[in-house]
Design a protein around this motif. Structure first.
Motif, PDB file in Angstrom:
ATOM      1  N   ILE A   1      -3.148   7.070  39.236  1.00 28.80           N
ATOM      2  CA  ILE A   1      -2.503   6.469  40.398  1.00 28.80           C
ATOM      3  C   ILE A   1      -3.538   5.785  41.293  1.00 28.80           C
ATOM      4  O   ILE A   1      -3.320   4.663  41.786  1.00 28.80           O
ATOM      5  CB  ILE A   1      -1.716   7.540  41.188  1.00 28.80           C
ATOM      6  CG1 ILE A   1      -0.474   7.967  40.395  1.00 28.80           C
ATOM      7  CG2 ILE A   1      -1.315   7.018  42.569  1.00 28.80           C
ATOM      8  CD1 ILE A   1       0.293   9.120  41.011  1.00 28.80           C
ATOM      9  N   ALA A   2      -4.680   6.427  41.480  1.00 25.00           N
ATOM     10  CA  ALA A   2      -5.737   5.848  42.315  1.00 25.00           C
ATOM     11  C   ALA A   2      -6.259   4.546  41.708  1.00 25.00           C
ATOM     12  O   ALA A   2      -6.512   3.566  42.424  1.00 25.00           O
ATOM     13  CB  ALA A   2      -6.879   6.850  42.479  1.00 25.00           C
ATOM     14  N   ALA A   3      -6.399   4.530  40.376  1.00 22.66           N
ATOM     15  CA  ALA A   3      -6.902   3.322  39.711  1.00 22.66           C
ATOM     16  C   ALA A   3      -5.907   2.171  39.817  1.00 22.66           C
ATOM     17  O   ALA A   3      -6.295   1.027  40.059  1.00 22.66           O
ATOM     18  CB  ALA A   3      -7.204   3.642  38.244  1.00 22.66           C
ATOM     19  N   LEU A   4      -4.632   2.460  39.619  1.00 26.15           N
ATOM     20  CA  LEU A   4      -3.595   1.424  39.726  1.00 26.15           C
ATOM     21  C   LEU A   4      -3.508   0.901  41.155  1.00 26.15           C
ATOM     22  O   LEU A   4      -3.360  -0.313  41.384  1.00 26.15           O
ATOM     23  CB  LEU A   4      -2.244   1.987  39.275  1.00 26.15           C
ATOM     24  CG  LEU A   4      -2.123   2.360  37.802  1.00 26.15           C
ATOM     25  CD1 LEU A   4      -0.780   3.062  37.543  1.00 26.15           C
ATOM     26  CD2 LEU A   4      -2.243   1.128  36.908  1.00 26.15           C
ATOM     27  N   THR A   5      -3.598   1.815  42.109  1.00 26.89           N
ATOM     28  CA  THR A   5      -3.520   1.419  43.514  1.00 26.89           C
ATOM     29  C   THR A   5      -4.704   0.541  43.891  1.00 26.89           C
ATOM     30  O   THR A   5      -4.555  -0.481  44.575  1.00 26.89           O
ATOM     31  CB  THR A   5      -3.484   2.662  44.428  1.00 26.89           C
ATOM     32  OG1 THR A   5      -2.362   3.473  44.073  1.00 26.89           O
ATOM     33  CG2 THR A   5      -3.365   2.257  45.891  1.00 26.89           C
ATOM     34  N   ALA A   6      -5.898   0.908  43.430  1.00 30.18           N
ATOM     35  CA  ALA A   6      -7.099   0.123  43.728  1.00 30.18           C
ATOM     36  C   ALA A   6      -7.011  -1.279  43.133  1.00 30.18           C
ATOM     37  O   ALA A   6      -7.555  -2.239  43.690  1.00 30.18           O
ATOM     38  CB  ALA A   6      -8.328   0.851  43.193  1.00 30.18           C
ATOM     39  N   ALA A   7      -6.301  -1.398  41.991  1.00 36.69           N
ATOM     40  CA  ALA A   7      -6.151  -2.705  41.342  1.00 36.69           C
ATOM     41  C   ALA A   7      -5.023  -3.522  41.956  1.00 36.69           C
ATOM     42  O   ALA A   7      -4.789  -4.673  41.557  1.00 36.69           O
ATOM     43  CB  ALA A   7      -5.907  -2.504  39.855  1.00 36.69           C
ATOM     44  N   GLY A   8      -4.292  -2.930  42.907  1.00 34.98           N
ATOM     45  CA  GLY A   8      -3.210  -3.657  43.584  1.00 34.98           C
ATOM     46  C   GLY A   8      -1.949  -3.778  42.760  1.00 34.98           C
ATOM     47  O   GLY A   8      -1.128  -4.675  43.005  1.00 34.98           O
TER      48      GLY A   8
END
Length: 300
Positions: free
Chosen positions: A238-245
């Motif tokens: 979730i953190a990775a997807l969020t960071a990628a927008g």
């Protein structure tokens, strides 16, 4: 051979007190095609069809067959065949006697009764009282009544309801054959899966509003491609997807990401050092598109 008429709904609105059942609904149904009139229960389908057949007066707007309202048709039974209620038969009468009443009233040949019973597969049950019929048999009898005047237009409300698999296969072929003869065929259903193998066009309503109309194939474009992905460390994913927008929905079987490329999502996870347990492109079928249009909820 019967010629179909164009059915036109123009700015139909129907209010029952403070409740608006149909709201400014406009669409046409063309001859030579099977049109599915779709929407969830309570969407306003039956009210719309009852307005078309003159059973309910619209608050505003018009519904016509070739530009003529049903009540003004010179020979309504020979122009429009309709079946709205499978159970609207006197249980003590036989199927043949039920049809004979309408045959006599319409001035049709007596032989037409046995012809339509044969067409719908009830030739061997015409002398049986309707009270002993199954729901599927009553559906077939309703269709026999609709065909009595050999009309160019067929309007059928939930005709597949109550039919067994053999009956469903039969009615699909029957509807296709009617359209191939140049008739106008309008079929309502609350389930796309029931009619998608027999319709050419779809008209979809929800809460009385038109939400989609066009060829059946046009539904393929209603749901954007999505990727389903998951990880043993879902928080890190979730953190990775969020960071990628990237936008996503957390479902029961993983994360539904608004992206068409599984490879991009996999590379993003690899760079972030996130182990994946699941990664694939979600194939959105016609039913997914239908549910998205009518607010059917999360497919996960």
């Amino acid at each position: 051979m019967p010629t179909g008429a164009v059915i036109e709904f123009r700015n139909i609105t129907k209010r029952f007190g403070q409740v608006t059942a149909v709201n400014d609904l406009s669409f046409t149904v063309e001859p030579g095609r099977v049109t599915g009139f779709l929407g969830p229960n309570g969407a306003g389908k039956t009210t719309t069809l009852r307005i078309l057949l003159g059973l309910v007066a619209p608050t505003s707007g018009t519904a016509t067959f070739g530009g003529i309202r049903y009540r003004d048709l010179p020979q309504p039974l020979a122009t429009v065949g309709a079946a709205l209620e499978a159970a609207s038969f006197h249980p003590g009468r036989t199927a043949r006697n039920h049809l004979r009443i309408y045959q006599i009233a319409a001035g049709l040949p007596r032989a037409r009764v046995d012809e339509v019973l044969g067409l719908v597969g009830l030739a061997d049950y015409g002398t049986r009282r309707v009270g002993g019929y199954s729901l599927g048999m009553r559906q077939r009898l309703g269709l026999a009544y609709a065909l009595l005047g050999d009309p160019g237009v067929l309007v059928l409300d939930e005709p597949i309801n109550g039919l067994d698999p053999e009956g469903i296969k039969w009615i699909r072929g029957f509807l296709r054959a009617m359209a191939a003869e140049g008739r106008t065929v309008l079929v309502s259903s609350h389930l796309l899966s029931e009619v998608q193998q027999s319709v050419d066009d779809v008209v979809i309503i929800a809460k009385g509003h038109l939400v989609h109309r066009g060829p059946l194939s046009s539904l393929d474009n209603e749901v954007a491609p999505q990727v389903v992905v998951d990880s043993p460390d879902r928080e890190a994913l979730i953190a990775a997807l969020t960071a990628a927008g990237l936008s996503f929905i957390v479902g029961r079987t993983g994360l539904l990401v608004a992206d068409r490329d599984p490879g991009r999502i996999g590379h993003l996870a690899f760079v972030a050092g996130v182990e994946l347990s699941h990664l694939n492109r979600q194939k959105s079928g016609l039913e997914d598109s239908f549910l998205a249009l009518v607010g059917g909820g999360d497919s996960l």
